[in-house]
Scaffold this active site. Structure first.
Site, PDB file in Angstrom:
ATOM      1  N   ASN A 104     -19.965  95.518  -3.097  1.00 41.21           N
ATOM      2  CA  ASN A 104     -19.069  94.951  -4.236  1.00 41.21           C
ATOM      3  C   ASN A 104     -18.902  93.520  -4.059  1.00 41.21           C
ATOM      4  O   ASN A 104     -18.697  92.568  -4.870  1.00 41.21           O
ATOM      5  CB  ASN A 104     -17.627  95.560  -4.544  1.00 41.21           C
ATOM      6  N   TYR A 168     -26.529  82.815  -8.864  1.00 43.15           N
ATOM      7  CA  TYR A 168     -25.475  84.012  -9.124  1.00 43.15           C
ATOM      8  C   TYR A 168     -26.094  84.737 -10.186  1.00 43.15           C
ATOM      9  O   TYR A 168     -26.191  86.173 -10.125  1.00 43.15           O
ATOM     10  CB  TYR A 168     -24.230  83.501  -9.544  1.00 43.15           C
ATOM     11  N   LYS A 172     -27.880  88.390  -9.521  1.00 42.33           N
ATOM     12  CA  LYS A 172     -27.251  89.590 -10.306  1.00 42.33           C
ATOM     13  C   LYS A 172     -28.406  90.308 -11.028  1.00 42.33           C
ATOM     14  O   LYS A 172     -28.529  91.703 -11.130  1.00 42.33           O
ATOM     15  CB  LYS A 172     -26.022  89.531 -11.014  1.00 42.33           C
TER      16      LYS A 172
HETATM   17  P1  NAD Z   1     -12.989  88.245  -5.717  1.00 45.54           P
HETATM   18  O1  NAD Z   1     -13.476  86.920  -5.462  1.00 45.54           O
HETATM   19  O2  NAD Z   1     -11.394  88.746  -5.921  1.00 45.54           O
HETATM   20  O3  NAD Z   1     -13.661  89.288  -4.757  1.00 45.54           O
HETATM   21  C1  NAD Z   1     -14.870  89.150  -4.144  1.00 45.54           C
HETATM   22  C2  NAD Z   1     -14.847  89.489  -2.711  1.00 45.54           C
HETATM   23  O4  NAD Z   1     -16.167  89.234  -2.124  1.00 45.54           O
HETATM   24  C3  NAD Z   1     -14.046  89.126  -1.706  1.00 45.54           C
HETATM   25  O5  NAD Z   1     -13.393  90.280  -0.968  1.00 45.54           O
HETATM   26  C4  NAD Z   1     -14.836  88.181  -0.826  1.00 45.54           C
HETATM   27  O6  NAD Z   1     -14.162  87.809   0.265  1.00 45.54           O
HETATM   28  C5  NAD Z   1     -15.994  88.820  -0.769  1.00 45.54           C
HETATM   29  N1  NAD Z   1     -17.022  88.056  -0.492  1.00 45.54           N
HETATM   30  C6  NAD Z   1     -17.550  86.761  -1.091  1.00 45.54           C
HETATM   31  N2  NAD Z   1     -18.333  86.121  -0.504  1.00 45.54           N
HETATM   32  C7  NAD Z   1     -18.428  86.720   0.687  1.00 45.54           C
HETATM   33  C8  NAD Z   1     -19.236  86.641   1.849  1.00 45.54           C
HETATM   34  N3  NAD Z   1     -20.166  85.672   2.083  1.00 45.54           N
HETATM   35  N4  NAD Z   1     -19.204  87.422   2.925  1.00 45.54           N
HETATM   36  C9  NAD Z   1     -18.381  88.460   2.744  1.00 45.54           C
HETATM   37  N5  NAD Z   1     -17.645  88.924   1.594  1.00 45.54           N
HETATM   38  C10 NAD Z   1     -17.716  87.819   0.639  1.00 45.54           C
HETATM   39  O7  NAD Z   1     -13.993  88.613  -7.076  1.00 45.54           O
HETATM   40  P2  NAD Z   1     -14.107  89.973  -7.925  1.00 45.54           P
HETATM   41  O8  NAD Z   1     -14.056  89.385  -9.415  1.00 45.54           O
HETATM   42  O9  NAD Z   1     -13.163  91.049  -7.425  1.00 45.54           O
HETATM   43  O10 NAD Z   1     -15.732  90.268  -7.517  1.00 45.54           O
HETATM   44  C11 NAD Z   1     -15.964  91.659  -7.092  1.00 45.54           C
HETATM   45  C12 NAD Z   1     -17.509  91.734  -7.534  1.00 45.54           C
HETATM   46  O11 NAD Z   1     -17.603  91.925  -8.858  1.00 45.54           O
HETATM   47  C13 NAD Z   1     -18.420  90.649  -7.225  1.00 45.54           C
HETATM   48  O12 NAD Z   1     -19.655  91.005  -7.076  1.00 45.54           O
HETATM   49  C14 NAD Z   1     -18.447  89.695  -8.654  1.00 45.54           C
HETATM   50  O13 NAD Z   1     -19.644  88.989  -8.546  1.00 45.54           O
HETATM   51  C15 NAD Z   1     -18.243  91.031  -9.556  1.00 45.54           C
HETATM   52  N6  NAD Z   1     -18.127  90.648 -10.879  1.00 45.54           N
HETATM   53  C16 NAD Z   1     -16.813  90.282 -11.264  1.00 45.54           C
HETATM   54  C17 NAD Z   1     -16.419  90.027 -12.632  1.00 45.54           C
HETATM   55  C18 NAD Z   1     -15.057  89.392 -12.779  1.00 45.54           C
HETATM   56  O14 NAD Z   1     -14.978  89.055 -14.126  1.00 45.54           O
HETATM   57  N7  NAD Z   1     -14.275  89.364 -11.969  1.00 45.54           N
HETATM   58  C19 NAD Z   1     -17.422  90.102 -13.574  1.00 45.54           C
HETATM   59  C20 NAD Z   1     -18.906  90.568 -13.148  1.00 45.54           C
HETATM   60  C21 NAD Z   1     -19.152  90.839 -11.999  1.00 45.54           C
END
Ligand code: NAD
Length: 264
Positions: A104, A168, A172
């Site tokens: 994730n 990014y 993805k």
């Molecule tokens: P978020 O920023 O709340 O959580 C991201 C998590 O990834 C955090 O816990 C962070 O510590 C961890 N992380 C980031 N870089 C890291 C690193 N170098 N090493 C270890 N951990 C790392 O964001 P989110 O929205 O909860 O994202 C979770 C996933 O969902 C991600 O892969 C993101 O790309 C994907 N995503 C989110 C959305 C959205 O709208 N929120 C949309 C599409 C995809």
């Protein structure tokens, strides 16, 4: 009004008596790793698996669970900085039997510079390859009915071009392909591999957009279901794909975006 004779008399039930709509997954006795499980979508996924009875290990960038103000109840913790190959090795060596890996963790990264591109690809793509590869022996020992599962959280940015998210988006999109390759490679070892593509969900990563009235409205207007998603709605899709209900699904990409992507 005439009623089909085969219907039972549900119309007479109070709405509160209807149990329709809820799905109870059971992951009791199973081990789950959720990367980036301390906040946002990962927190919802970890909480969902824990509520379903799993033993959940979440990973984060900080040294200890106590370093987080909010932490998913009942979960264990391991530091895992995705850019640090040694952290991946440490987790893999200690993991033991594993049933579900949720890749994730990720982030959008910054501006359009060679360094930012490399960093975004390293965190969002390379680390997913290395961690999945490193944990494949642990997953092969799973006792989950229908096989162990790897769920990769990609993004609808895999589907669209964006002048803001070069690395990014590329990473993805590559996750979708990596999911297919791992599907083929790991199937003989009893491991299913799928991806989820979330739409727009308010989290620490996206709150600045979600709280901008113009962006918020733009997303709602472009989404057939008319709203942003919730972290728990992504978690539900992940739990489904990991469950025995999805035991004949592998190599698949499940878009969870309220229909946003089909209007593009
Ligand atoms: P978020 O920023 O709340 O959580 C991201 C998590 O990834 C955090 O816990 C962070 O510590 C961890 N992380 C980031 N870089 C890291 C690193 N170098 N090493 C270890 N951990 C790392 O964001 P989110 O929205 O909860 O994202 C979770 C996933 O969902 C991600 O892969 C993101 O790309 C994907 N995503 C989110 C959305 C959205 O709208 N929120 C949309 C599409 C995809």
């Amino acid at each position: 009004m005439a009623t089909l004779s085969g219907w039972h008399k549900v119309d007479s039930l109070m709405v509160s008596e209807s149990v329709c709509g809820a799905v109870d997954f059971c992951f009791a006795g199973l081990r789950v790793v959720v990367t980036g499980g301390t906040r946002g979508i990962g927190l919802a996924i970890a909480s969902g698996f824990a509520a379903a009875g799993a033993e959940v290990l979440v990973t984060g960038t900080r040294p200890a669970a106590a370093d987080y103000a909010v932490f998913p109840a009942g979960c264990g913790y391991q530091q895992l900085r995705l850019g640090e190959r040694a952290d991946i090795t440490t987790l893999a060596v200690a993991a033991g039997r594993l049933d579900v890996l949720v890749n994730n963790a990720g982030g959008t990264g910054g501006a359009r510079t060679p360094h930012d591109f490399d960093t975004a690809v390293n965190i969002n793509l390379n680390s997913v390859f290395h961690l999945t590869d490193a944990l494949s022996d642990s997953l092969a020992g799973s006792r989950l009915r229908g096989g162990a599962s790897v769920i990769n959280v990609a993004s609808e940015m895999a589907l669209f071009g964006s002048p803001h998210f070069y690395g990014y988006g590329a990473a993805k999109a590559a996750i979708v392909q990596l999911t297919r390759s791992f599907c083929v490679a790991l199937a003989p070892r009893g491991i299913r591999v799928n991806a989820v593509l979330p739409g727009s969900v308010p989290t620490p990563m996206t709150n600045a957009y979600a709280e901008d009235p113009a962006v918020h409205k733009m997303v709602c207007d472009a989404t057939p279901l008319g709203r942003w998603g919730e972290p728990e709605e992504i978690a539900d899709a992940v739990l489904f794909l990991a469950s025995p209900a999805a035991r004949f699904i592998s190599g698949h990409t499940l878009v969870v975006d309220g229909g946003y992507s089909i209007t593009k």
